[in-house]
Design a protein around this motif. Structure first.
Motif: not given
Length: 337
Positions: A195-218
């Motif tokens: 998942m990628f997102w943001g305003n003025t800074q672009l963030y991203y993170s992996k998603l867990k297999e269940n698709m509703i939790e972040l996996e690892g750091e942002i």
């Protein structure tokens, strides 16, 4: 050469010249007559939705059908800010005729949210449809990202977590309350979702297999003049990260051979979209052609930055994989068979 022969040559040359001028004159006259005729009146294909104001398009191809997910601009004429309370969904098999469905999701369907149905995206994964949304969190009035789920692309959708997926305290690179907006999700060939997102800074993170939790750091990615509206797509081994650039917003893009980068800036993809400060894109391949969805403020006579309308034009690639600048048109793309 005798005088008679010279005179004969001159007269012959003059005859040829007169004939050429006569032909040129006729050709010019015929060309002028061709110019001074009416061209066919262009049939407006853009915007594609005209009965409601629609913004922030996200598009999904599923079972040979394009599903279009948009925010519903509900600001009254003259209202000087965004007023979006719900998202809408449409489908089409030709990109011209669009079927609208019942409202599938509202901002306040997230019980922890106070409102604001800002930019969102739906993806299909393992038989379910996940809708990643931007809303305002009721506790701190900062923007947050939620996720809803459904068994159908048209809903109904329900909150998949009962809480926000991303909140403002999780992203501290910039000291604003609206940097957690505009989520876009991409599932790579190995099944890993990002998942990628943001305003003025672009963030991203992996998603867990269940698709509703972040996996690892942002993590973050730095792009020139990144404002908001990231979108990830992949073609022929390249990852394309397009985004809203500066303000008023153009769309720019960068490329990489790895989804986590580094990304190399490639330039402007779409200019400022008429009569709106924002620019938000979705990119798909459908029936052998690539398409670029965006919004403008161009519905006469009360379209504006806060009363936007979704349009589509074709997207073209150069031989080296770079993208050609999108040509925004009145006609749109025409019916796709």
């Amino acid at each position: 050469m005798g005088i008679y022969n010279r005179r004969k040559i001159v007269l012959g040359f003059m005859g040829v010249l007169v004939a050429a001028l006569s032909i040129f004159s006729c050709t010019t006259k015929e060309s002028a007559e061709d110019v001074l005729t009416d061209e066919p009146i262009p049939e407006p294909g853009n915007p594609i939705i005209t009965e409601k104001y629609t913004a922030d398009p996200a598009a999904l191809v599923y079972q040979d059908t394009v599903f279009l997910y948009v925010g519903h601009d509900q600001a009254e004429p003259g209202h000087g800010f965004y007023d979006l309370r719900e998202w809408l969904v449409y489908s089409s098999t030709d990109l011209v005729n669009w079927q609208e469905y019942e409202v599938p999701l509202r901002a306040k369907d997230f019980e922890w949210a106070s409102g604001d149905a800002w930019a969102a995206e739906v993806i299909h994964h393992d038989g379910k449809f996940y809708w990643y949304t931007t809303v305002t969190h009721a506790e701190n009035e900062a923007k947050a990202i939620g996720v809803a789920v459904s068994d159908s692309p048209t809903g109904p959708y329900k909150d998949a977590r009962g809480s926000a997926l991303v909140t403002n305290d999780m992203t501290t690179n910039v000291d604003i309350t609206w940097d957690d907006i505009d989520p876009t999700v991409f599932v790579d060939d190995d099944g890993q979702a990002y998942m990628f997102w943001g305003n003025t800074q672009l963030y991203y993170s992996k998603l867990k297999e269940n698709m509703i939790e972040l996996e690892g750091e942002i993590k973050t990615i730095d792009l020139p003049h990144f404002t908001e509206a990231p979108w990830i797509h992949k073609k022929n081994g390249y990852y394309y990260l397009s985004y809203a650039y500066k303000f008023p917003e153009r769309t720019a893009y960068a490329m990489s051979d790895d989804i986590e980068g580094p990304y190399y800036f490639k330039g402007i993809l779409n200019e400022v979209a008429g009569n709106t400060n924002t620019n938000h894109q979705a990119i798909i391949d459908y029936k052998g052609q690539s398409y670029f969805f965006y919004h403008t403020g161009n519905i006469p006579t009360e379209g504006s930055s806060y009363r936007r309308s979704v349009s589509i034009d074709s997207l073209h690639y150069n031989e080296d994989g770079t993208l050609q600048r999108v040509q925004m048109t009145t006609e749109g793309v025409g019916a796709v068979e």
